[in-house]
Design an enzyme around this catalytic site. Structure first.
Site, PDB file in Angstrom:
ATOM      1  N   LYS A 195      -8.695   5.873   1.416  1.00 23.08           N
ATOM      2  CA  LYS A 195      -9.369   4.575   0.969  1.00 23.08           C
ATOM      3  C   LYS A 195     -10.256   4.923  -0.358  1.00 23.08           C
ATOM      4  O   LYS A 195     -10.581   4.551  -1.229  1.00 23.08           O
ATOM      5  CB  LYS A 195      -9.654   3.519   1.807  1.00 23.08           C
ATOM      6  CG  LYS A 195      -8.518   3.062   2.547  1.00 23.08           C
ATOM      7  CD  LYS A 195      -7.588   1.978   1.633  1.00 23.08           C
ATOM      8  CE  LYS A 195      -6.368   1.805   2.439  1.00 23.08           C
ATOM      9  NZ  LYS A 195      -5.498   1.146   1.667  1.00 23.08           N
ATOM     10  N   TYR A 228      -7.893   8.119   7.417  1.00 25.97           N
ATOM     11  CA  TYR A 228      -7.633   6.904   6.652  1.00 25.97           C
ATOM     12  C   TYR A 228      -8.580   6.394   5.811  1.00 25.97           C
ATOM     13  O   TYR A 228      -8.426   6.058   4.592  1.00 25.97           O
ATOM     14  CB  TYR A 228      -7.220   5.942   7.811  1.00 25.97           C
ATOM     15  CG  TYR A 228      -7.080   4.291   7.400  1.00 25.97           C
ATOM     16  CD1 TYR A 228      -5.923   3.961   6.343  1.00 25.97           C
ATOM     17  CD2 TYR A 228      -7.990   3.398   7.596  1.00 25.97           C
ATOM     18  CE1 TYR A 228      -6.016   2.890   5.748  1.00 25.97           C
ATOM     19  CE2 TYR A 228      -8.191   2.323   7.092  1.00 25.97           C
ATOM     20  CZ  TYR A 228      -7.044   1.899   6.359  1.00 25.97           C
ATOM     21  OH  TYR A 228      -6.828   0.610   5.832  1.00 25.97           O
ATOM     22  N   SER A 230     -11.061  -1.112   2.164  1.00 23.17           N
ATOM     23  CA  SER A 230     -11.021  -1.326   3.883  1.00 23.17           C
ATOM     24  C   SER A 230     -12.534  -1.249   4.243  1.00 23.17           C
ATOM     25  O   SER A 230     -13.156  -0.425   3.665  1.00 23.17           O
ATOM     26  CB  SER A 230     -10.232  -0.462   4.397  1.00 23.17           C
ATOM     27  OG  SER A 230     -10.488  -0.547   5.717  1.00 23.17           O
TER      28      SER A 230
HETATM   29  P1  NAD Z   1       1.472  -3.230   6.727  1.00 27.44           P
HETATM   30  O1  NAD Z   1       1.688  -1.993   7.367  1.00 27.44           O
HETATM   31  O2  NAD Z   1       1.601  -4.655   7.372  1.00 27.44           O
HETATM   32  O3  NAD Z   1       1.822  -3.304   5.280  1.00 27.44           O
HETATM   33  C1  NAD Z   1       1.935  -2.431   4.410  1.00 27.44           C
HETATM   34  C2  NAD Z   1       3.213  -2.396   3.751  1.00 27.44           C
HETATM   35  O4  NAD Z   1       3.338  -1.194   2.889  1.00 27.44           O
HETATM   36  C3  NAD Z   1       4.194  -2.168   4.877  1.00 27.44           C
HETATM   37  O5  NAD Z   1       5.632  -3.310   4.394  1.00 27.44           O
HETATM   38  C4  NAD Z   1       4.961  -0.986   4.492  1.00 27.44           C
HETATM   39  O6  NAD Z   1       6.366  -0.980   4.923  1.00 27.44           O
HETATM   40  C5  NAD Z   1       4.825  -0.648   3.233  1.00 27.44           C
HETATM   41  N1  NAD Z   1       4.561   0.822   2.777  1.00 27.44           N
HETATM   42  C6  NAD Z   1       3.853   1.634   3.584  1.00 27.44           C
HETATM   43  N2  NAD Z   1       4.215   2.863   2.805  1.00 27.44           N
HETATM   44  C7  NAD Z   1       5.140   2.567   1.662  1.00 27.44           C
HETATM   45  C8  NAD Z   1       5.376   3.383   0.513  1.00 27.44           C
HETATM   46  N3  NAD Z   1       5.335   4.723   0.647  1.00 27.44           N
HETATM   47  N4  NAD Z   1       6.086   2.935  -0.316  1.00 27.44           N
HETATM   48  C9  NAD Z   1       6.513   1.585  -0.377  1.00 27.44           C
HETATM   49  N5  NAD Z   1       6.035   0.996   0.770  1.00 27.44           N
HETATM   50  C10 NAD Z   1       5.233   1.395   1.523  1.00 27.44           C
HETATM   51  O7  NAD Z   1      -0.138  -3.614   6.570  1.00 27.44           O
HETATM   52  P2  NAD Z   1      -1.188  -4.557   6.165  1.00 27.44           P
HETATM   53  O8  NAD Z   1      -2.079  -4.804   7.316  1.00 27.44           O
HETATM   54  O9  NAD Z   1      -0.526  -5.721   5.486  1.00 27.44           O
HETATM   55  O10 NAD Z   1      -1.948  -3.696   5.205  1.00 27.44           O
HETATM   56  C11 NAD Z   1      -1.879  -3.934   3.737  1.00 27.44           C
HETATM   57  C12 NAD Z   1      -3.116  -2.965   2.920  1.00 27.44           C
HETATM   58  O11 NAD Z   1      -4.169  -3.456   3.377  1.00 27.44           O
HETATM   59  C13 NAD Z   1      -2.961  -1.288   3.217  1.00 27.44           C
HETATM   60  O12 NAD Z   1      -3.105  -0.738   2.187  1.00 27.44           O
HETATM   61  C14 NAD Z   1      -4.048  -1.221   4.529  1.00 27.44           C
HETATM   62  O13 NAD Z   1      -4.384   0.130   4.474  1.00 27.44           O
HETATM   63  C15 NAD Z   1      -5.050  -2.339   3.931  1.00 27.44           C
HETATM   64  N6  NAD Z   1      -6.127  -2.631   4.957  1.00 27.44           N
HETATM   65  C16 NAD Z   1      -5.466  -3.502   6.192  1.00 27.44           C
HETATM   66  C17 NAD Z   1      -6.208  -3.644   7.256  1.00 27.44           C
HETATM   67  C18 NAD Z   1      -5.901  -4.453   8.350  1.00 27.44           C
HETATM   68  O14 NAD Z   1      -6.640  -4.218   9.361  1.00 27.44           O
HETATM   69  N7  NAD Z   1      -4.574  -4.960   8.406  1.00 27.44           N
HETATM   70  C19 NAD Z   1      -7.708  -3.686   6.857  1.00 27.44           C
HETATM   71  C20 NAD Z   1      -8.314  -3.166   5.648  1.00 27.44           C
HETATM   72  C21 NAD Z   1      -7.416  -2.728   4.664  1.00 27.44           C
HETATM   73  N1  UFG Z   2     -10.661  -2.979  21.115  1.00 31.12           N
HETATM   74  C1  UFG Z   2     -10.694  -2.952  22.391  1.00 31.12           C
HETATM   75  N2  UFG Z   2      -9.381  -2.753  23.005  1.00 31.12           N
HETATM   76  C2  UFG Z   2      -8.476  -2.293  22.377  1.00 31.12           C
HETATM   77  C3  UFG Z   2      -8.465  -2.614  20.957  1.00 31.12           C
HETATM   78  C4  UFG Z   2      -9.702  -2.828  20.368  1.00 31.12           C
HETATM   79  O1  UFG Z   2     -11.739  -3.031  23.033  1.00 31.12           O
HETATM   80  O2  UFG Z   2      -7.144  -2.461  22.869  1.00 31.12           O
HETATM   81  C5  UFG Z   2     -11.807  -3.469  20.145  1.00 31.12           C
HETATM   82  C6  UFG Z   2     -12.409  -2.024  19.570  1.00 31.12           C
HETATM   83  O3  UFG Z   2     -13.319  -1.145  20.218  1.00 31.12           O
HETATM   84  C7  UFG Z   2     -13.326  -2.882  18.451  1.00 31.12           C
HETATM   85  C8  UFG Z   2     -12.546  -4.116  18.136  1.00 31.12           C
HETATM   86  O4  UFG Z   2     -11.831  -4.296  19.429  1.00 31.12           O
HETATM   87  O5  UFG Z   2     -14.569  -2.998  19.102  1.00 31.12           O
HETATM   88  C9  UFG Z   2     -11.503  -4.322  17.246  1.00 31.12           C
HETATM   89  O6  UFG Z   2     -10.777  -3.077  17.064  1.00 31.12           O
HETATM   90  P1  UFG Z   2      -9.553  -2.964  16.177  1.00 31.12           P
HETATM   91  O7  UFG Z   2      -8.721  -1.705  16.524  1.00 31.12           O
HETATM   92  O8  UFG Z   2      -8.827  -4.051  15.917  1.00 31.12           O
HETATM   93  O9  UFG Z   2     -10.273  -2.869  14.667  1.00 31.12           O
HETATM   94  P2  UFG Z   2     -11.391  -1.896  14.036  1.00 31.12           P
HETATM   95  O10 UFG Z   2     -12.718  -2.456  13.743  1.00 31.12           O
HETATM   96  O11 UFG Z   2     -11.417  -0.607  15.036  1.00 31.12           O
HETATM   97  O12 UFG Z   2     -10.513  -1.471  12.703  1.00 31.12           O
HETATM   98  C10 UFG Z   2      -9.949  -2.336  11.866  1.00 31.12           C
HETATM   99  C11 UFG Z   2      -8.467  -1.486  11.281  1.00 31.12           C
HETATM  100  C12 UFG Z   2      -9.242  -0.417  10.333  1.00 31.12           C
HETATM  101  C13 UFG Z   2     -10.051  -1.411   9.243  1.00 31.12           C
HETATM  102  C14 UFG Z   2     -11.019  -2.045   9.804  1.00 31.12           C
HETATM  103  C15 UFG Z   2     -11.899  -2.877   9.084  1.00 31.12           C
HETATM  104  O13 UFG Z   2      -8.047  -0.701  12.360  1.00 31.12           O
HETATM  105  O14 UFG Z   2      -8.107  -0.066   9.775  1.00 31.12           O
HETATM  106  O15 UFG Z   2     -10.590  -2.845  11.008  1.00 31.12           O
HETATM  107  O16 UFG Z   2     -11.072  -3.671   8.241  1.00 31.12           O
HETATM  108  F1  UFG Z   2     -10.257  -0.462   8.437  1.00 31.12           F
END
Ligand code: NAD
Ligand code: UFG
Length: 351
Positions: free
Chosen positions: A165, A161, A137
């Site tokens: 990572k 978090y 991430s």
């Molecule tokens: P998500 O929560 O939709 O998907 C994660 C999946 O993992 C879910 O289906 C959940 O049920 C499963 N899971 C969680 N814990 C588990 C466990 N102990 N055993 C088996 N399954 C388990 O999230 P996502 O947005 O699809 O994210 C996928 C990956 O990408 C995550 O590792 C997350 O940290 C990473 N990531 C997500 C974002 C984002 O903003 N969505 C950004 C950067 C990185």
């Molecule tokens: N924001 C608002 N109001 C809200 C929610 C978000 O103003 O109700 C703003 C935040 O301040 C930020 C932007 O919208 O400026 C995006 O916010 P998000 O919470 O959607 O995303 P972040 O950039 O904070 O973080 C996300 C995920 C992290 C991940 C990161 C980079 O939450 O887990 O993107 O991938 F690591």
């Protein structure tokens, strides 16, 4: 064709990636605890990819299990070998992903994201599976010193978090150094948004969302009155924070590009940003969402959110150079697709 284990394959990024991988001919075994997803998402994947019942059995096996349970993982690998269809690579999405929640409950985050990954890695090692893609991430970069952010930027996460990572990336780097047989890609996602254009799958958080897109969608649908914007006094064009929003289908294609490269043994250890290279402020996102959907998004400006950074935008040039991958979908398309998903499934997979 290669057979893949997809951990967390029922989740937001997992389901979209499964579609691309099935379309490319890969056979998949999904393991998911459904802690933040629903098995219905995988039924929808079958629908979108038009797998027949027989093909589903062969090409999309679903196991309800937890990656922290080593016995479950061992059974997945040993069953695959017994069936003569060993697992060639793992795409590891499973994990907990809420920054807020990680501040409240860091122990769960370390247990799932770090211990769970360690269980997976030791099982892969035992069963001689040495190809891995890991969901990392952009949160690793914390408060970046310069924009756009290259992969060489300092790793300085500012929440539990992000620490988990960073710990996994370190663990993977140690493994690569220890054993030259491993082929690993750490993909650092920026802000994934959007949904499959069919509107059949999309982001469906089980808990109250904190991220911008699920919240904007709720405001558009009327289930939330107003979007609260965290500050308009940031050093940006309009004072609201800037992010690099990447359509989840572009992200999914990034995984297949990385996988194809790993399976050709082109790289031993790859670390790549997956982003668009373009940043948009919160107000620009609101504007684009309104134009793409015809919905009005009432908002109010409140104070800054703890832990936010003014600007986070990827330098995606390494992914272009190494994988010939770049994004193709605009913010406008992402808004359209997010809304298409939300408006056709107001209760997510529960409806
Ligand atoms: P998500 O929560 O939709 O998907 C994660 C999946 O993992 C879910 O289906 C959940 O049920 C499963 N899971 C969680 N814990 C588990 C466990 N102990 N055993 C088996 N399954 C388990 O999230 P996502 O947005 O699809 O994210 C996928 C990956 O990408 C995550 O590792 C997350 O940290 C990473 N990531 C997500 C974002 C984002 O903003 N969505 C950004 C950067 C990185
Ligand atoms: N924001 C608002 N109001 C809200 C929610 C978000 O103003 O109700 C703003 C935040 O301040 C930020 C932007 O919208 O400026 C995006 O916010 P998000 O919470 O959607 O995303 P972040 O950039 O904070 O973080 C996300 C995920 C992290 C991940 C990161 C980079 O939450 O887990 O993107 O991938 F690591």
């Amino acid at each position: 064709m290669a057979r893949l284990l997809i951990t967390g394959g029922a989740g937001f990024i997992g389901t979209h990636s499964c579609i691309v991988l099935i379309e490319q001919g890969y056979d998949l075994v999904i393991i998911d605890s459904f802690v933040n997803s629903s098995p219905i998402s995988l039924q929808r994947v079958k629908e979108i990819t038009k797998l027949t019942k027989k093909e589903s059995i062969e090409r999309l096996q679903v196991i309800h299990g937890d990656i922290r349970n080593q016995k479950t993982l061992e059974k997945v690998f040993s069953d695959a070998i017994r069936e003569g269809r060993r697992i060639d690579a793992v795409i590891h999405f499973a994990g907990l992903k809420s920054v807020n929640e990680s501040l409240q409950n860091p122990i769960s985050y370390w247990q799932v994201n770090v211990n769970g990954t360690s269980c997976l890695l030791s099982t892969m090692h035992e069963y001689n599976c040495r190809n891995l893609i890991f969901s990392s991430s952009a949160t690793l970069y914390g408060q970046p010193k310069s924009i756009p952010i290259p992969e060489t930027a300092t790793i300085q996460p500012i929440n539990p978090y992000g620490n988990t990572k960073a710990a996994v990336e370190k663990m993977l780097s140690d493994i690569s150094k220890m054993d030259a047989e491993w082929h690993i890609a750490c993909l650092r996602y920026f802000n994934p948004i959007g949904a499959h254009p069919s509107g059949l799958i999309g982001e469906d958080p089980k808990e109250t969302p904190n991220n911008l897109f699920p919240i904007i969608s709720q405001v558009a649908s009327g289930s939330r009155k107003v979007l609260r914007i965290y500050g308009n006094d940031w050093p940006t064009i309009d004072g609201t924070c800037i992010r690099d929003y990447i359509h989840v289908m572009d992200l999914a294609r990034g995984h297949s590009a990385a996988l194809n490269s790993l399976l050709k043994k082109e790289h031993k250890h790859l670390t790549l940003n997956l982003g668009t290279g373009e940043g948009y402020s919160v107000l620009e996102v609101v504007n684009s969402f309104e134009k793409a959907t015809g919905k009005s998004i009432p908002y109010e400006i409140i104070g800054r959110r703890k832990g936010d950074t003014a600007i986070s935008v990827a330098d995606p040039s390494k992914a272009l150079k190494t994988l010939k991958w770049k994004t193709s979908k605009s913010l406008f398309e992402s808004c359209k697709d997010s809304w298409n998903w939300q408006s056709s499934n107001p209760n997510g997979f529960r409806s």
